[in-house]
Design a protein around this motif. Structure first.
Motif, PDB file in Angstrom:
ATOM      1  N   THR A   5      34.185  42.849  19.112  1.00  0.00           N
ATOM      2  CA  THR A   5      34.684  43.160  20.568  1.00  0.00           C
ATOM      3  C   THR A   5      33.693  44.150  21.348  1.00  0.00           C
ATOM      4  OG1 THR A   5      36.959  43.230  19.422  1.00  0.00           O
ATOM      5  CG2 THR A   5      36.706  44.560  21.440  1.00  0.00           C
ATOM      6  N   ALA A   6      33.051  45.120  20.462  1.00  0.00           N
ATOM      7  CA  ALA A   6      31.871  45.811  21.392  1.00  0.00           C
ATOM      8  C   ALA A   6      30.664  45.253  22.008  1.00  0.00           C
ATOM      9  CB  ALA A   6      31.659  47.066  20.443  1.00  0.00           C
ATOM     10  N   VAL A   7      30.369  44.128  21.338  1.00  0.00           N
ATOM     11  CA  VAL A   7      29.236  43.459  21.754  1.00  0.00           C
ATOM     12  C   VAL A   7      29.603  42.355  22.984  1.00  0.00           C
ATOM     13  CG1 VAL A   7      27.544  41.541  21.419  1.00  0.00           C
ATOM     14  CG2 VAL A   7      27.720  43.734  19.721  1.00  0.00           C
ATOM     15  N   LEU A   8      30.750  41.853  22.735  1.00  0.00           N
ATOM     16  CA  LEU A   8      31.314  40.894  23.849  1.00  0.00           C
ATOM     17  C   LEU A   8      31.629  41.548  24.950  1.00  0.00           C
ATOM     18  CD1 LEU A   8      32.996  38.072  21.691  1.00  0.00           C
ATOM     19  CD2 LEU A   8      30.723  38.063  22.647  1.00  0.00           C
ATOM     20  N   THR A   9      32.289  42.708  24.720  1.00  0.00           N
ATOM     21  CA  THR A   9      32.672  43.543  25.969  1.00  0.00           C
ATOM     22  C   THR A   9      31.737  44.427  26.576  1.00  0.00           C
ATOM     23  OG1 THR A   9      34.016  45.013  24.747  1.00  0.00           O
ATOM     24  CG2 THR A   9      35.219  42.990  25.142  1.00  0.00           C
ATOM     25  N   LEU A  25      21.871  39.046  28.143  1.00  0.00           N
ATOM     26  CA  LEU A  25      21.403  38.671  26.755  1.00  0.00           C
ATOM     27  C   LEU A  25      21.121  37.333  26.665  1.00  0.00           C
ATOM     28  CD1 LEU A  25      21.201  39.498  23.752  1.00  0.00           C
ATOM     29  CD2 LEU A  25      23.746  39.168  23.488  1.00  0.00           C
ATOM     30  N   VAL A  26      22.020  36.316  27.227  1.00  0.00           N
ATOM     31  CA  VAL A  26      21.814  34.870  27.241  1.00  0.00           C
ATOM     32  C   VAL A  26      20.517  34.521  27.846  1.00  0.00           C
ATOM     33  CG1 VAL A  26      23.044  32.783  28.014  1.00  0.00           C
ATOM     34  CG2 VAL A  26      24.528  34.537  26.950  1.00  0.00           C
ATOM     35  N   ARG A  37      36.020  43.280  30.450  1.00  0.00           N
ATOM     36  CA  ARG A  37      36.963  44.124  29.669  1.00  0.00           C
ATOM     37  C   ARG A  37      38.322  44.000  30.037  1.00  0.00           C
ATOM     38  NH1 ARG A  37      32.719  49.236  30.114  1.00  0.00           N
ATOM     39  NH2 ARG A  37      31.277  48.417  28.506  1.00  0.00           N
ATOM     40  N   ASP A  38      38.640  43.390  31.292  1.00  0.00           N
ATOM     41  CA  ASP A  38      40.077  43.581  31.725  1.00  0.00           C
ATOM     42  C   ASP A  38      40.802  42.079  31.613  1.00  0.00           C
ATOM     43  OD1 ASP A  38      38.408  42.552  33.780  1.00  0.00           O
ATOM     44  OD2 ASP A  38      39.382  43.568  35.307  1.00  0.00           O
ATOM     45  N   SER A  39      40.096  41.133  30.928  1.00  0.00           N
ATOM     46  CA  SER A  39      40.420  40.069  30.672  1.00  0.00           C
ATOM     47  C   SER A  39      41.368  39.822  29.593  1.00  0.00           C
ATOM     48  CB  SER A  39      39.284  38.940  30.575  1.00  0.00           C
ATOM     49  OG  SER A  39      38.568  39.105  29.332  1.00  0.00           O
ATOM     50  N   GLY A  40      42.163  38.706  29.675  1.00  0.00           N
ATOM     51  CA  GLY A  40      43.090  38.219  28.585  1.00  0.00           C
ATOM     52  C   GLY A  40      42.301  38.127  27.230  1.00  0.00           C
ATOM     53  N   PHE A  41      41.102  37.393  27.236  1.00  0.00           N
ATOM     54  CA  PHE A  41      40.120  37.259  26.134  1.00  0.00           C
ATOM     55  C   PHE A  41      39.930  38.465  25.538  1.00  0.00           C
ATOM     56  CE2 PHE A  41      36.283  35.158  24.446  1.00  0.00           C
ATOM     57  CZ  PHE A  41      37.060  34.992  23.018  1.00  0.00           C
ATOM     58  N   ALA A  42      39.432  39.408  26.409  1.00  0.00           N
ATOM     59  CA  ALA A  42      39.178  40.786  25.937  1.00  0.00           C
ATOM     60  C   ALA A  42      40.380  41.455  25.018  1.00  0.00           C
ATOM     61  CB  ALA A  42      38.681  41.680  26.664  1.00  0.00           C
ATOM     62  N   GLU A  54      24.121  51.279  48.299  1.00  0.00           N
ATOM     63  CA  GLU A  54      25.295  50.647  48.449  1.00  0.00           C
ATOM     64  C   GLU A  54      25.668  49.969  47.090  1.00  0.00           C
ATOM     65  OE1 GLU A  54      26.546  48.393  51.745  1.00  0.00           O
ATOM     66  OE2 GLU A  54      25.890  49.909  53.199  1.00  0.00           O
ATOM     67  N   GLN A  55      27.044  49.591  46.636  1.00  0.00           N
ATOM     68  CA  GLN A  55      27.064  49.094  45.478  1.00  0.00           C
ATOM     69  C   GLN A  55      26.994  47.650  45.633  1.00  0.00           C
ATOM     70  OE1 GLN A  55      30.937  50.478  43.920  1.00  0.00           O
ATOM     71  NE2 GLN A  55      30.035  52.152  43.120  1.00  0.00           N
ATOM     72  N   VAL A  56      26.574  47.056  44.521  1.00  0.00           N
ATOM     73  CA  VAL A  56      26.704  45.532  44.244  1.00  0.00           C
ATOM     74  C   VAL A  56      28.084  45.047  44.374  1.00  0.00           C
ATOM     75  CG1 VAL A  56      25.995  43.516  43.092  1.00  0.00           C
ATOM     76  CG2 VAL A  56      24.556  45.812  43.089  1.00  0.00           C
ATOM     77  N   ARG A  57      28.326  44.068  45.174  1.00  0.00           N
ATOM     78  CA  ARG A  57      29.819  43.616  44.995  1.00  0.00           C
ATOM     79  C   ARG A  57      30.064  42.928  43.468  1.00  0.00           C
ATOM     80  NH1 ARG A  57      29.524  38.857  48.990  1.00  0.00           N
ATOM     81  NH2 ARG A  57      27.391  38.777  48.564  1.00  0.00           N
ATOM     82  N   PRO A  58      31.243  43.126  43.091  1.00  0.00           N
ATOM     83  CA  PRO A  58      31.682  42.731  41.722  1.00  0.00           C
ATOM     84  C   PRO A  58      31.473  41.236  41.551  1.00  0.00           C
ATOM     85  CG  PRO A  58      33.428  44.009  42.614  1.00  0.00           C
ATOM     86  CD  PRO A  58      32.382  43.980  43.852  1.00  0.00           C
ATOM     87  N   GLU A  59      31.598  40.407  42.408  1.00  0.00           N
ATOM     88  CA  GLU A  59      31.497  38.887  42.329  1.00  0.00           C
ATOM     89  C   GLU A  59      30.063  38.521  41.966  1.00  0.00           C
ATOM     90  OE1 GLU A  59      32.191  39.533  46.753  1.00  0.00           O
ATOM     91  OE2 GLU A  59      32.930  40.374  44.704  1.00  0.00           O
ATOM     92  N   VAL A  60      28.990  39.430  42.515  1.00  0.00           N
ATOM     93  CA  VAL A  60      27.658  39.269  42.446  1.00  0.00           C
ATOM     94  C   VAL A  60      27.072  39.640  41.199  1.00  0.00           C
ATOM     95  CG1 VAL A  60      25.312  39.786  43.805  1.00  0.00           C
ATOM     96  CG2 VAL A  60      27.450  39.114  45.180  1.00  0.00           C
ATOM     97  N   GLN A  61      27.711  40.424  40.647  1.00  0.00           N
ATOM     98  CA  GLN A  61      27.101  41.518  39.457  1.00  0.00           C
ATOM     99  C   GLN A  61      26.986  40.206  38.149  1.00  0.00           C
ATOM    100  OE1 GLN A  61      29.737  44.726  38.912  1.00  0.00           O
ATOM    101  NE2 GLN A  61      27.945  45.843  38.331  1.00  0.00           N
ATOM    102  N   LEU A  62      26.297  40.477  37.202  1.00  0.00           N
ATOM    103  CA  LEU A  62      26.364  39.894  35.828  1.00  0.00           C
ATOM    104  C   LEU A  62      27.328  40.539  35.134  1.00  0.00           C
ATOM    105  CD1 LEU A  62      22.549  39.282  35.020  1.00  0.00           C
ATOM    106  CD2 LEU A  62      23.978  37.593  35.842  1.00  0.00           C
ATOM    107  N   SER A  63      28.383  40.127  34.921  1.00  0.00           N
ATOM    108  CA  SER A  63      29.278  40.562  34.177  1.00  0.00           C
ATOM    109  C   SER A  63      29.356  40.799  32.707  1.00  0.00           C
ATOM    110  CB  SER A  63      30.774  39.903  34.686  1.00  0.00           C
ATOM    111  OG  SER A  63      30.647  38.508  33.759  1.00  0.00           O
ATOM    112  N   MET A  64      30.020  41.357  32.135  1.00  0.00           N
ATOM    113  CA  MET A  64      30.005  41.340  30.790  1.00  0.00           C
ATOM    114  C   MET A  64      30.270  40.044  29.989  1.00  0.00           C
ATOM    115  SD  MET A  64      29.083  44.498  29.985  1.00  0.00           S
ATOM    116  CE  MET A  64      29.301  45.944  30.733  1.00  0.00           C
ATOM    117  N   LEU A  65      29.679  39.710  28.913  1.00  0.00           N
ATOM    118  CA  LEU A  65      29.896  38.378  28.372  1.00  0.00           C
ATOM    119  C   LEU A  65      31.481  38.127  27.981  1.00  0.00           C
ATOM    120  CD1 LEU A  65      27.498  38.812  25.069  1.00  0.00           C
ATOM    121  CD2 LEU A  65      27.243  37.394  27.252  1.00  0.00           C
TER     122      LEU A  65
END
Length: 412
Positions: free
Chosen positions: A207-211, A217-218, A188-193, A174-185
């Motif tokens: 933009t490409a690296v951060l999103t 990476l951290v 992509r759908d955020s206001g900062f992006a 099954e898929q990993v729940r979105p809240e459990v995932q390690l998200s992008m830095l």
């Protein structure tokens, strides 16, 4: 010695020469395939670093290679030949992924628990080889290599027959729940992006690296800094470094080799499990897929990176990015010029083969050097003390007679 002079000496060393020769031989393969080498390498460079998407893909590909390379280097530096990071990372990914997917609860608790389980399982799989060596004398080189196979087939069996989701086209969980995932830095759908896209452009490297790169990476940066600190500032780093150079000297210094091997394999296996697990929950990955980690070949690429960097963390970072760039760039070269992406594997293999040849060649020359005055065991050691060797003619048959004379003079 000036910085420019040291840089020049490094350029003449085995690593740069091996890389250059490998690229030249790779150019010969391109010519045989009917592709202009200059166009091929230009496409490779542009595909890996010339665009924002290429740079993001290179960094994402480099993270597991560097991380597992650090795990291998921890062991190799201590003289422990851990070739089992494939199994340690695979089981760490499996165990941590099961916790992340199937254990209910808030993400604030599930994510740390999954990390702990992945590290613990990877460390435990590494400890098996250490215990076999300490108790039964089984070489770690052999046991870690063989332990990859039960880890690989157990993971495949469990995913295929017990965790497989029927509605998926893949043999996967099954898929990993979105809240459990390690998200992008930056999601992509955020206001900062959106701000980054408006400020730098949608295809810019920033933009490409951060999103396009997730938070692993951290974690990788923290692990590299931790490895440097442990090697330089801790007792374990001092003991493991000496053990890798001269195990007998460390033993005479009071360090017990058995516990040192246990600590080393636990640390190495735990790091491998950590980076294997981050391949499961790090966006955009969302599932446990049968054979996915084996197919990426990250563990064996990391071994090449570690050998190329001579176990140094900073060198592993540089070599890991270099190998990741070759892999990503060869994919781009295949798309643009129709050349097989397997050229990346050819170049990687050539770098290691040529490096081994360049490092071993001076030793072979030294062994093959003719001796003019007799066999090696008949040659006396040159005496550098002016009291013991008053003249060059005295070195040889007169040297034994000079030793008692020097002793009497010192007594007076």
């Amino acid at each position: 010695m000036s910085v420019l002079h040291r840089f020049g000496r490094w350029l003449a060393g085995p690593i740069p020469i091996s890389v250059i020769l490998a690229l030249l031989i790779g150019a010969c393969f391109m010519l045989i395939a009917g592709v202009d080498p200059l166009s091929g390498y230009a496409a490779m460079l542009n595909g890996s670093f010339g665009t924002g998407a290429g740079l993001a893909n290179t960094l994402a590909r480099a993270i597991p290679i560097i991380g597992i390379g650090i795990a291998i280097a921890v062991a190799f530096r201590a003289g422990v030949l851990n070739l089992g990071t494939e199994g340690q990372a695979g089981l760490g990914a499996l165990a941590g992924g099961i916790v992340a997917i199937y254990v209910p609860g808030p993400a604030l608790l599930i994510v740390p628990l999954a990390f702990i389980v992945a590290i613990a399982v990877g460390a435990a799989w590494g400890l098996i080889a250490a215990v076999l060596q300490n108790l039964l004398g089984v070489p770690i080189l052999l046991s870690t290599l063989l332990l990859n196979y039960p880890a690989r087939y157990f993971s495949s069996w469990l995913i295929r027959f017990h965790l497989d989701e029927p509605v998926s086209d893949l043999v996967a969980s099954e898929q990993v729940r979105p809240e459990v995932q390690l998200s992008m830095l930056v999601p992509r759908d955020s206001g900062f992006a959106e701000t980054l896209r408006n400020t730098f452009g949608a295809t810019s490297p920033v933009t490409a690296v951060l999103t396009g790169v997730n938070w692993s990476l951290v974690i990788l940066i923290l692990v590299v800094l931790g490895a440097i600190f442990v090697n330089r500032r801790t007792r374990y780093g001092f003991e493991s470094g000496l053990s890798g150079q001269n195990a007998e000297f460390v033993r005479y210094g009071g360090v017990k080799p058995g516990p040192l091997v246990l600590r080393t394999m636990a640390l190495s296996g735990g790091l491998a499990g950590l980076f294997g697990f981050m391949l499961v929950i790090g966006a955009p990955n969302t599932r446990l897929i049968e054979g996915s980690f084996i197919q990426t070949n990250y563990a064996w690429t990391a071994l090449l990176v570690t050998l190329l960097a001579l176990y140094r963390p900073v060198g592993i970072v540089i070599a890991g990015v270099f190998f990741a760039a070759i892999m990503v760039g060869s994919d781009a070269m295949g798309r643009e010029l129709g050349l097989s992406p397997q050229i990346a594997a050819v170049i990687q293999a050539l770098v290691i083969i040529l490096l081994a040849f360049r490092v071993a060649l001076p030793r072979f020359r030294k062994r093959a050097a003719p001796v003019e005055d007799g066999p090696p065991f008949a040659q006396p050691e040159p005496l550098t003390d002016p009291h013991l060797a008053p003249s060059a003619a005295a070195v040889g048959s007169a040297a034994p007679a000079a030793l008692p004379t020097e002793s009497k003079e010192s007594e007076r």
